[in-house]
Each structure stands twice: as structure tokens, then as C-alpha cells.
Design an enzyme around this catalytic site. Structure first.
Site, short mmCIF file in Angstrom:
data_model
loop_
_atom_site.label_atom_id
_atom_site.label_comp_id
_atom_site.label_asym_id
_atom_site.label_seq_id
_atom_site.Cartn_x
_atom_site.Cartn_y
_atom_site.Cartn_z
N ARG A 62 0.82 -1.21 0.00
CA ARG A 62 0.00 0.00 0.00
C ARG A 62 0.86 1.26 0.00
O ARG A 62 0.50 2.25 -0.64
CB ARG A 62 -0.98 -0.01 1.17
CG ARG A 62 -0.35 -0.10 2.56
CD ARG A 62 -1.45 -0.37 3.59
NE ARG A 62 -0.99 -0.43 4.98
CZ ARG A 62 -0.48 -1.50 5.56
NH1 ARG A 62 -0.32 -2.63 4.88
NH2 ARG A 62 -0.14 -1.47 6.85
N HIS A 159 3.71 4.80 6.70
CA HIS A 159 2.50 4.43 7.43
C HIS A 159 2.29 5.34 8.63
O HIS A 159 3.21 6.02 9.08
CB HIS A 159 2.61 2.97 7.88
CG HIS A 159 2.93 2.03 6.77
ND1 HIS A 159 1.96 1.36 6.06
CD2 HIS A 159 4.11 1.69 6.20
CE1 HIS A 159 2.54 0.63 5.11
NE2 HIS A 159 3.84 0.81 5.18
#
Length: 207
Positions: A62, A159
Site C-alpha cells: 500500500r 504508514h
């Protein structure tokens, strides 16, 4: 004059973000919203005239895809990219894949709040934010910061919790305030550093 540019971006919305699941080191892809967030981040950086000399990302798809979409928008698809697990999200251990609301119903709101927002209490089988800081910050100091201080323009796609670790140093946050820092998906943070590595300016590209 040395620019000392560092841009941090949390990945776009993932499938598990949308489903309100603990993600950690699991590897779901981006939602359509997450893809658009990454494109928008790239357009925002391009509008500022920013280009980069090197990019860093985690070992998780991601963050990698978010970076690829950003670089596509700014026309730097051939940029050198360094991928390293030390930029991974915090490992949520036994909570990974569980729904956050259902987990709160099972273990109690207070316990889940402690796992999510305390600095040094890890979830079962996982990492605390303190543990995440302990792997991210040495990597930043050894690998990323020297490039910034040499005048290389650095982009990091990672993240929420790995970027909290960097913000802890950059924004001078302490153990009590850092767990409360909210980093939105797909929103670039543009830092310019002084010669002593402190922050000269910070711009949040939130629309």
C-alpha cells in the site's frame, strides 16, 4: 543554499482502513479512494514545483503503490526507490485483521485504547509505538537524514505509526503527545530543515 527537503506521506486509504480493521504488517491493497488520494498528493507536490532525488518506502504494497502513483503524477517514474521493512507500519500482532469495534467489544474500550494509543504497551504478539520508534529512528538517522542534509530532496511513503516515529523527532513531540498525532491518508507533509537538522518550516498539504 542547501534546500534540505523532506516530504513524508502516509499511504492512501487501504481496503482494511475502509473496513476499520487492524492492519499492521498485513498487506491489503488501496481502495479507489486511496488511489485518488495518492494521485492528489502527487498533483499537490507537482503544483509546488517539487521534484526528488530519491524516495523511500516500506516493504508493504500500500505504501509502495502510493509512492508509484505520486511519482507518476510528478513525472519521476524512474526515480531511485529504496524499500525497507524498518519503515513498515507498527506490527499489531494478534489484533491484525480484527475489526476495531468488535475488538473493543471483546476486550473493552479501555484496553483497546491502551493498545492503540499508549506509547509503550504492545498488543498481544505485536509492537508498541515505542518498539516502532526503536526501529524507525535509527534507520532515519543513519540512512535518510544524511541525504537530506547533503541537499538531496527526499520523499518517504510509509504508514501512520512509522511516520509518527519521524514526526516525534521532527516536530519535537514527547511520549505523551506522539500517540495522539493524527496523520491522514494521502496527505503530504513538506519539511525543510535547518543546518542543525531542526525544522525550518512545515507545510501540510491537506485539502
Amino acid at each position: 543554499m542547501t534546500e534540505r527537503l523532506l516530504v513524508l506521506t502516509r499511504h492512501g486509504e487501504s481496503e482494511w482502513n475502509r473496513l476499520n480493521l487492524f492492519t499492521g504488517w498485513k498487506d491489503p491493497g488501496l481502495t479507489e479512494t486511496g488511489v485518488e488520494e495518492a494521485h492528489r498528493a502527487g498533483r499537490q507536490l507537482k503544483a509546488l514545483g517539487l521534484t526528488f532525488d530519491i524516495a523511500y518506502t516500506s516493504a508493504l504494497s500500500r505504501a509502495q503503490r502510493t509512492l508509484d502513483l505520486i511519482l507518476g503524477e510528478i513525472g519521476q517514474t524512474g526515480l531511485e526507490i529504496i524499500r525497507d521493512w524498518r519503515l513498515n507500519e507498527r506490527d499489531y500482532g494478534d489484533l491484525a485483521g480484527l475489526n476495531k469495534a468488535e475488538t473493543a467489544a471483546k476486550y473493552g474500550d479501555e484496553q483497546v485504547h491502551i493498545w492503540r494509543r499508549s506509547y509503550d504497551v504492545p498488543p498481544p504478539g505485536g509492537e508498541s509505538l515505542k518498539d516502532t520508534v526503536a526501529r524507525v529512528l535509527p534507520y532515519y538517522v543513519a540512512e535518510i537524514l544524511p541525504r537530506v542534509m547533503r541537499g538531496e530532496r527526499v520523499l518517504v511513503s510509509a504508514h501512520g505509526n512509522s511516520l509518527r516515529a519521524l514526526a516525534m523527532v521532527l516536530d519535537r513531540l514527547d511520549e505523551k503527545t506522539i500517540p495522539m498525532l493524527e496523520l491522514k491518508t494521502g496527505v503530504p507533509l513538506v519539511y525543510r530543515l535547518n543546518a542543525d537538522t531542526t525544522v525550518a518550516s512545515k507545510q501540510v498539504l491537506d485539502t
